[in-house]
Each structure stands twice: as structure tokens, then as C-alpha cells.
Design a protein around this motif. Structure first.
Motif, PDB file in Angstrom:
ATOM      1  N   TRP A   1       0.865  -1.175   0.000  1.00 59.19           N
ATOM      2  CA  TRP A   1       0.000   0.000   0.000  1.00 59.19           C
ATOM      3  C   TRP A   1       0.908   1.233   0.000  1.00 59.19           C
ATOM      4  CZ3 TRP A   1      -5.489  -0.550   1.888  1.00 59.19           C
ATOM      5  CH2 TRP A   1      -5.877  -1.891   1.918  1.00 59.19           C
ATOM      6  N   THR A   2       0.720   2.103  -0.982  1.00 54.72           N
ATOM      7  CA  THR A   2       1.613   3.252  -1.155  1.00 54.72           C
ATOM      8  C   THR A   2       0.995   4.518  -0.561  1.00 54.72           C
ATOM      9  OG1 THR A   2       2.517   2.284  -3.177  1.00 54.72           O
ATOM     10  CG2 THR A   2       2.880   4.632  -2.833  1.00 54.72           C
ATOM     11  N   PHE A   3       1.797   5.254   0.187  1.00 54.64           N
ATOM     12  CA  PHE A   3       1.341   6.503   0.808  1.00 54.64           C
ATOM     13  C   PHE A   3       2.208   7.656   0.308  1.00 54.64           C
ATOM     14  CE2 PHE A   3       4.269   4.250   3.584  1.00 54.64           C
ATOM     15  CZ  PHE A   3       5.219   5.203   3.908  1.00 54.64           C
ATOM     16  N   SER A   4       1.668   8.863   0.424  1.00 58.10           N
ATOM     17  CA  SER A   4       2.392  10.041  -0.070  1.00 58.10           C
ATOM     18  C   SER A   4       2.759  11.023   1.033  1.00 58.10           C
ATOM     19  CB  SER A   4       1.551  10.764  -1.127  1.00 58.10           C
ATOM     20  OG  SER A   4       0.286  11.116  -0.591  1.00 58.10           O
ATOM     21  N   ASP A   5       2.028  10.961   2.146  1.00 60.06           N
ATOM     22  CA  ASP A   5       2.298  11.867   3.263  1.00 60.06           C
ATOM     23  C   ASP A   5       1.770  11.227   4.540  1.00 60.06           C
ATOM     24  OD1 ASP A   5      -0.497  12.190   3.149  1.00 60.06           O
ATOM     25  OD2 ASP A   5      -0.328  14.011   1.946  1.00 60.06           O
ATOM     26  N   SER A   6       1.892  11.942   5.644  1.00 59.60           N
ATOM     27  CA  SER A   6       1.482  11.387   6.933  1.00 59.60           C
ATOM     28  C   SER A   6      -0.017  11.103   6.981  1.00 59.60           C
ATOM     29  CB  SER A   6       1.871  12.337   8.065  1.00 59.60           C
ATOM     30  OG  SER A   6       3.273  12.413   8.184  1.00 59.60           O
ATOM     31  N   ASP A   7      -0.806  11.953   6.333  1.00 59.99           N
ATOM     32  CA  ASP A   7      -2.257  11.747   6.348  1.00 59.99           C
ATOM     33  C   ASP A   7      -2.656  10.480   5.589  1.00 59.99           C
ATOM     34  OD1 ASP A   7      -2.722  13.997   7.873  1.00 59.99           O
ATOM     35  OD2 ASP A   7      -3.066  15.313   6.137  1.00 59.99           O
ATOM     36  N   SER A   8      -2.071  10.286   4.393  1.00 60.24           N
ATOM     37  CA  SER A   8      -2.415   9.090   3.626  1.00 60.24           C
ATOM     38  C   SER A   8      -1.889   7.833   4.315  1.00 60.24           C
ATOM     39  CB  SER A   8      -1.873   9.182   2.193  1.00 60.24           C
ATOM     40  OG  SER A   8      -0.465   9.291   2.179  1.00 60.24           O
ATOM     41  N   LEU A   9      -0.734   7.938   4.975  1.00 57.61           N
ATOM     42  CA  LEU A   9      -0.213   6.802   5.737  1.00 57.61           C
ATOM     43  C   LEU A   9      -1.160   6.438   6.870  1.00 57.61           C
ATOM     44  CD1 LEU A   9       1.952   4.754   6.556  1.00 57.61           C
ATOM     45  CD2 LEU A   9       3.077   6.585   7.836  1.00 57.61           C
ATOM     46  N   ARG A  10      -1.659   7.459   7.560  1.00 60.88           N
ATOM     47  CA  ARG A  10      -2.576   7.214   8.682  1.00 60.88           C
ATOM     48  C   ARG A  10      -3.843   6.521   8.183  1.00 60.88           C
ATOM     49  NH1 ARG A  10      -2.252  11.743  10.436  1.00 60.88           N
ATOM     50  NH2 ARG A  10      -0.793  11.381  12.139  1.00 60.88           N
ATOM     51  N   LEU A  11      -4.360   6.940   7.047  1.00 64.05           N
ATOM     52  CA  LEU A  11      -5.551   6.311   6.491  1.00 64.05           C
ATOM     53  C   LEU A  11      -5.299   4.844   6.135  1.00 64.05           C
ATOM     54  CD1 LEU A  11      -6.885   9.154   4.146  1.00 64.05           C
ATOM     55  CD2 LEU A  11      -7.967   8.322   6.255  1.00 64.05           C
ATOM     56  N   ILE A  12      -4.140   4.578   5.514  1.00 65.53           N
ATOM     57  CA  ILE A  12      -3.797   3.212   5.117  1.00 65.53           C
ATOM     58  C   ILE A  12      -3.626   2.313   6.336  1.00 65.53           C
ATOM     59  CG2 ILE A  12      -1.945   1.794   4.134  1.00 65.53           C
ATOM     60  CD1 ILE A  12      -1.568   4.023   2.036  1.00 65.53           C
ATOM     61  N   VAL A  13      -2.880   2.800   7.323  1.00 67.45           N
ATOM     62  CA  VAL A  13      -2.633   1.995   8.525  1.00 67.45           C
ATOM     63  C   VAL A  13      -3.941   1.674   9.229  1.00 67.45           C
ATOM     64  CG1 VAL A  13      -1.590   2.001  10.821  1.00 67.45           C
ATOM     65  CG2 VAL A  13      -0.274   2.775   8.848  1.00 67.45           C
ATOM     66  N   ASN A  14      -4.829   2.644   9.295  1.00 67.72           N
ATOM     67  CA  ASN A  14      -6.118   2.404   9.946  1.00 67.72           C
ATOM     68  C   ASN A  14      -6.980   1.428   9.154  1.00 67.72           C
ATOM     69  OD1 ASN A  14      -6.660   3.966  12.537  1.00 67.72           O
ATOM     70  ND2 ASN A  14      -5.725   5.552  11.273  1.00 67.72           N
ATOM     71  N   GLU A  15      -6.903   1.487   7.814  1.00 71.92           N
ATOM     72  CA  GLU A  15      -7.661   0.537   7.000  1.00 71.92           C
ATOM     73  C   GLU A  15      -7.118  -0.883   7.186  1.00 71.92           C
ATOM     74  OE1 GLU A  15      -9.097  -0.217   2.361  1.00 71.92           O
ATOM     75  OE2 GLU A  15      -8.059   1.644   2.909  1.00 71.92           O
ATOM     76  N   LEU A  16      -5.802  -1.009   7.214  1.00 72.63           N
ATOM     77  CA  LEU A  16      -5.194  -2.314   7.461  1.00 72.63           C
ATOM     78  C   LEU A  16      -5.559  -2.823   8.850  1.00 72.63           C
ATOM     79  CD1 LEU A  16      -1.635  -1.636   5.990  1.00 72.63           C
ATOM     80  CD2 LEU A  16      -3.357  -3.148   5.013  1.00 72.63           C
ATOM     81  N   LEU A  17      -5.546  -1.916   9.811  1.00 71.61           N
ATOM     82  CA  LEU A  17      -5.872  -2.294  11.182  1.00 71.61           C
ATOM     83  C   LEU A  17      -7.318  -2.764  11.304  1.00 71.61           C
ATOM     84  CD1 LEU A  17      -5.042  -2.468  14.126  1.00 71.61           C
ATOM     85  CD2 LEU A  17      -5.611  -0.047  14.375  1.00 71.61           C
ATOM     86  N   GLU A  18      -8.227  -2.081  10.640  1.00 75.85           N
ATOM     87  CA  GLU A  18      -9.630  -2.492  10.676  1.00 75.85           C
ATOM     88  C   GLU A  18      -9.811  -3.884  10.079  1.00 75.85           C
ATOM     89  OE1 GLU A  18     -12.206  -1.062  12.214  1.00 75.85           O
ATOM     90  OE2 GLU A  18     -10.680   0.310  12.979  1.00 75.85           O
ATOM     91  N   ALA A  19      -9.068  -4.177   9.001  1.00 75.40           N
ATOM     92  CA  ALA A  19      -9.146  -5.512   8.401  1.00 75.40           C
ATOM     93  C   ALA A  19      -8.595  -6.569   9.359  1.00 75.40           C
ATOM     94  CB  ALA A  19      -8.379  -5.537   7.080  1.00 75.40           C
TER      95      ALA A  19
END
Length: 251
Positions: free
Chosen positions: A86-104
Motif C-alpha cells: 500500500w503506497t502513501f504520499s504523506d502522513s495523512d495518507s499513511l494514517r488512512l492506510i494503517v487504519n484501514e489495514l488495522l480495521e481488516a
């Protein structure tokens, strides 16, 4: 502004504390974060790691000290692929990705830990021999029961869906061995017909197997073991094993 990767991951994964997971500082580093919990004799792991090859890319996986093979969260979220980064571009997109992975992980991974903590069901005596001797009849029964064509490209995916549905809707989680036997015969016949292979009885271990698959010397698949492992662990996918065999055969 630099991306605060470690802080973002640690902050988001604080949610895992409520499930008993804590950061394993000794095994973690600047590119990998391992959270673990111990239940009985089994240690369960949730791992987040950064790619060494793809810039700003992260993935997550789960495994246990009993089930060493990692299950990637991208396997749980089918559209992301098997080991997808999962590719992120900044801290906000990283936070969204990590939370989506965590929810899964919370939705699919936590129940998975409970599932694989139980012993793999033992195949009843004589079932593998029955599979070998009556494979065509058993495969036909499965085809008729679910109206599946042997050469259908989606056949293996349908078996996975059928087995998972039966597990999910079975409060006692008792194995339907007659169905496993029929599905095993269908799976073996599917490989034989679509890739080219032959059945073999391994007397020394008492197992019916498909051998010499797609022209690959010494290749072996035990359909009944594959099916019972799928029942035990929904990420032991028939489709993944089949794809690997097909690719090797075409190499």
C-alpha cells in the motif's frame, strides 16, 4: 514536512492493546513493527513492514508460532492482491492506510487467530483410500450437488466459497467429511483435467495424491489434505496453489 512513519504506526496500532497485543521492541526496527500476544502455548503476531524496493510502501501480515506462514492483510481484502503493498504520499495518507489495514486485522485477523489455534482435523481412517478408489464418482457427486462444471475457471473459487460458508454456518464446527471427500475428488480431477496430471496412491503414508502436474517433475498435491487445511484456515487457498502450479508448468 517529513513523514512521521514510526509515530503514525505506533499511534494507530495502540488499538491493538485492547486485544492484548504489545509492541515487541526487540524484534522491531526502523522498517518493521511486530506486535505480539501470548495465549497458552501460542504466540500470535501482527506485523507491519516497509518495502525495501518500493518507495513509501507498507504492508501488514499476521501469523502465529504454530502457523508460521504469514497471511497478508491484502489477502483478506481481495481487490488488493496477495502480498500487495500500500503506497502513501504523506502522513495523512499513511494514517488512512494503517487504519484501514488495522480495521481488516480486527475484522478478519482476530477471528483467524481463534480458528487456527485449534488442531487441524484428523482425516478419518480409510477416507483417503476411498478418495483414490472412487474419485470419479465422488467428483461427479460434487458437480451435481453444486452444479459446477469441471473445467469452469471459477470452480476452485466456488469450492473456497462453499467450504467457508459451511464453516461459518456450522455452530459446532464439525467437519462434513462426506462433503470434504467429494470436494477433494473434484479438486484433484480439476487439476488432472486442466493442467495434466495423474492420480497416485502413496502406500507408505496412506494418501491419495495428484502427481506430475503440468509436466513438473516430482510435483505432488494431496487433495484431501488441501481441503481439510482450507477448512481449518481459509487463507490456505486452492486458487493460490493452482496458480503457482500453472505458472510453473508454463515456465
Amino acid at each position: 514536512m517529513p513523514i512521521k512513519i514510526r509515530d503514525t504506526i505506533i499511534e494507530a496500532l495502540a488499538k491493538l492493546n485492547s486485544y492484548g497485543f504489545t509492541l515487541n521492541k526487540q524484534q522491531s526496527s526502523s522498517k518493521i513493527w511486530i506486535f505480539s500476544r501470548t495465549r497458552g502455548e501460542i504466540i500470535e503476531y501482527v506485523t507491519f513492514d516497509l518495502s525495501n524496493h518500493f518507495p513509501n510502501s507498507i504492508r501488514a501480515s499476521i501469523n502465529t508460532s504454530k502457523q508460521l506462514k504469514a497471511v497478508y492483510v491484502s489477502e483478506m481484502i481481495k481487490e488488493k492482491g496477495e502480498t500487495g503493498w500500500w503506497t502513501f504520499s504523506d502522513s495523512d495518507s499513511l494514517r488512512l492506510i494503517v487504519n484501514e489495514l488495522l480495521e481488516a486485522i480486527i475484522q478478519y485477523g482476530i477471528p483467524w487467530f481463534d480458528r487456527v489455534a485449534k488442531p487441524i482435523p484428523q482425516i478419518p481412517e480409510g477416507f483417503s483410500k476411498d478418495l483414490f478408489l472412487n474419485r470419479e464418482e465422488l467428483a461427479d457427486k460434487f458437480k451435481e450437488r453444486y452444479n459446477i462444471i469441471l473445467t469452469d475457471d471459477t470452480a476452485l473459487w466456488k469450492i473456497e466459497e462453499i467450504m467457508e460458508g459451511l464453516y461459518r454456518d456450522n455452530p459446532t464446527k464439525i467437519v462434513d467429511w462426506d462433503l470434504v471427500l467429494e470436494a477433494s475428488a473434484f479438486y484433484g480431477e480439476f487439476i488432472r483435467v486442466t493442467l495434466g496430471a495423474s492420480w497416485k496412491w502413496h502406500e507408505e503414508v496412506g494418501i491419495a495424491a495428484i502427481v506430475n502436474i503440468a509436466g513438473i517433475e516430482n510435483s505432488v498435491v494431496s487433495p484431501i489434505i488441501s481441503l481439510i487445511r482450507l477448512w481449518w484456515n481459509p487463507f490456505e487457498k486452492l486458487t493460490s496453489r493452482y496458480r503457482v502450479l500453472k505458472e510453473l508448468g508454463n515456465a
